[in-house]
Write an enzyme that holds these catalytic residues in place. Structure first.
Site, PDB file in Angstrom:
ATOM      1  N   SER A  97      37.983 -41.551  13.117  1.00  0.00           N
ATOM      2  CA  SER A  97      37.049 -41.368  14.222  1.00  0.00           C
ATOM      3  C   SER A  97      37.344 -42.350  15.342  1.00  0.00           C
ATOM      4  CB  SER A  97      35.637 -41.612  13.694  1.00  0.00           C
ATOM      5  OG  SER A  97      34.720 -41.719  14.741  1.00  0.00           O
ATOM      6  N   TYR A 104      28.855 -46.770   9.031  1.00  0.00           N
ATOM      7  CA  TYR A 104      29.673 -45.549   8.955  1.00  0.00           C
ATOM      8  C   TYR A 104      31.057 -45.800   9.561  1.00  0.00           C
ATOM      9  CZ  TYR A 104      31.800 -41.326  10.769  1.00  0.00           C
ATOM     10  OH  TYR A 104      32.722 -40.370  11.115  1.00  0.00           O
ATOM     11  N   LYS A 120      35.330 -45.941   8.068  1.00  0.00           N
ATOM     12  CA  LYS A 120      36.566 -45.321   8.595  1.00  0.00           C
ATOM     13  C   LYS A 120      37.622 -46.405   8.833  1.00  0.00           C
ATOM     14  CE  LYS A 120      35.092 -41.099   8.734  1.00  0.00           C
ATOM     15  NZ  LYS A 120      35.611 -40.126   7.794  1.00  0.00           N
TER      16      LYS A 120
END
Ligand code: NAD
Ligand code: WQD
Length: 361
Positions: free
Chosen positions: A133, A158, A162
């Site tokens: 992302s 979150y 990644k």
């Protein structure tokens, strides 16, 4: 005949996964999809999204309801099928929830990935495309963002999952040259398949701009709250690089083709249009193409939000031969078609048909 025939798609019942499956089938791949339905609709036969992906393409998908945290379950799937490459979409992705439940996110996203990599290695499958992302970049130091922009200065859990996974993949590919991995850093995926048959229908609460805006246009929510109009941008609202989910899907097919003929170790690519669009601009285009009116309410900035972010997608164009084709108008039109054809999302129950091959049975 594609170099990698059988592709395992984790998180295949989800938003991006289900759209990507359509492109994979159209490109001649065999697809094994797995999902635990943590954020996807299921019915008694499996995934309505994947059932419709079969309807769109006229091709079969083998589907397993399976959880990446359940190693024996995943191992069995690799024992049963000769998997050539994995596209790993499965993850939890809600920024707010990740701040409230960090352990859930670290366990699901990190442990899920570790399990998968270990099982892949044990089955001598070293080819992977990973869903990363633009969030790994944090607040941009310059625009447009290239892949060499520093990563890691992230304000939410979150996003850190990644980032940590990308770091793990670096170590893995450095330790064993058999690994061949592309990490795709998506910018802001929106839109839906042009048929209106598949789209975004999360089971968890969502806060992203386009689905929220569509709910307002449908009259399901009274007003679109715009988070901040005092940013240092031309109209004061936040700027993002919105990318049509079908362009994103074709980026995965391009990445697979590239892995098929190049040994890259680990390679990272931005998937974006290269163009920034403000919240106000997106609302205006949406109103125009859908002939709706979206009432707006301006409030303070959302905590942790970035002012402006858009991609430099030159590397993907030059090396993967991929670039976006679809416009902001098409993103809005296609999303609206999906929403109006399916105002309540996928049917939550449906009659039994034999369209989906459930690998569990
Ligand atoms: P999504 O929630 O629609 O799809 C993810 C799917 O993974 C869901 O169907 C969920 O049920 C499944 N899943 C989660 N944990 C699992 C587990 N342990 N085992 C099996 N299945 C599991 O999300 P999406 O928008 O399609 O995103 C796909 C990927 O792309 C994710 O990794 C996400 O982090 C990444 N990504 C998404 C965006 C975005 O804005 N949508 C942007 C950048 C990156
Ligand atoms: C877009 C713009 C908001 C909702 C998220 C994740 C990120 C990545 C992409 C996965 C911003 C504004 C939004 C609303 C608004 N996902 N907005 N009112 O914040 O760029 O990123 O998706 O990796 O990790 O954080 O996307 O769609 O939430 O917001 O004004 O009701 O719309 O402030 O400027 P974002 P978004």
């Amino acid at each position: 005949m594609p170099r990698f025939k059988t592709i395992l798609v984790t998180g295949g019942a989800g938003y991006i996964g289900s759209h990507c499956v359509v492109d994979l089938l159209n490109a001649g791949h065999d697809v094994i999809a797995i999902d635990n339905f943590a954020n996807a609709v299921c019915d008694e036969e499996g995934s309505p999204a994947l059932k419709r992906a079969q309807q769109i393409t006229g091709k079969k998908i083998v589907f397993y309801e399976a959880d990446l945290l359940n190693k024996p379950q995943i191992n069995d799937i690799f024992d049963k099928h000769p998997i050539d490459c994995v596209i790993h979409f499965a993850a939890l992705k809600a920024v707010g929830e990740s701040m409230q439940q960090p352990l859930l996110y670290y366990q699901n996203n990190l442990l899920g990935m570790l399990n998968l990599l270990e099982i892949m290695r044990n089955h001598e499958c070293y080819q992977m495309v990973f869903s990363s992302s633009c969030t790994v970049y944090g607040e941009p130091e310059y625009l447009p963002i290239t892949e060499t922009h520093p990563t890691g200065s992230i304000t939410n859990v979150y996003g850190r999952t990644k980032y940590f996974i990308e770091e793990m993949l670096k170590d893995l590919s450095a330790a064993d040259e058999k690994w061949n991995i592309i990490s795709l850093r998506y910018f802001n995926p929106v839109g839906a398949h042009p048929s209106g048959l598949i789209g975004e229908d999360p089971t968890k609460e969502f806060t992203n701009l386009m689905p929220f805006m569509a709910q307002v246009a449908l009259g399901k929510k009274p007003v679109l709250t715009v988070f901040g109009n005092d940013y240092n941008t031309p109209d004061g609202t936040g700027i993002r690089d919105y990318i049509h989910v079908m362009d994103l899907a074709s980026g995965h097919v391009a990445a697979l083709n590239y892995l098929g003929s190049n040994q890259v170790g680990l390679k990272v690519y931005n998937l974006g249009t290269g163009r920034g669009v403000s919240v106000k601009e997106l609302v205006e285009v949406f109103e125009r193409v859908t002939e709706t009116k979206i009432p707006l309410k301006y409030v303070d900035r959302r905590l942790g939000d970035i002012t402006a972010m858009w991609a430099d997608a030159t590397l993907a164009r030059e090396e993967l031969g991929w670039s976006t084709k679809l416009t902001i108008e098409e993103m809005c039109t296609d999303f609206w078609r999906w929403q109006t054809m399916n105002p309540d999302g996928y049917p939550k129950k449906s009659k039994k048909t034999s369209v989906i091959v459930n690998g569990n049975s």
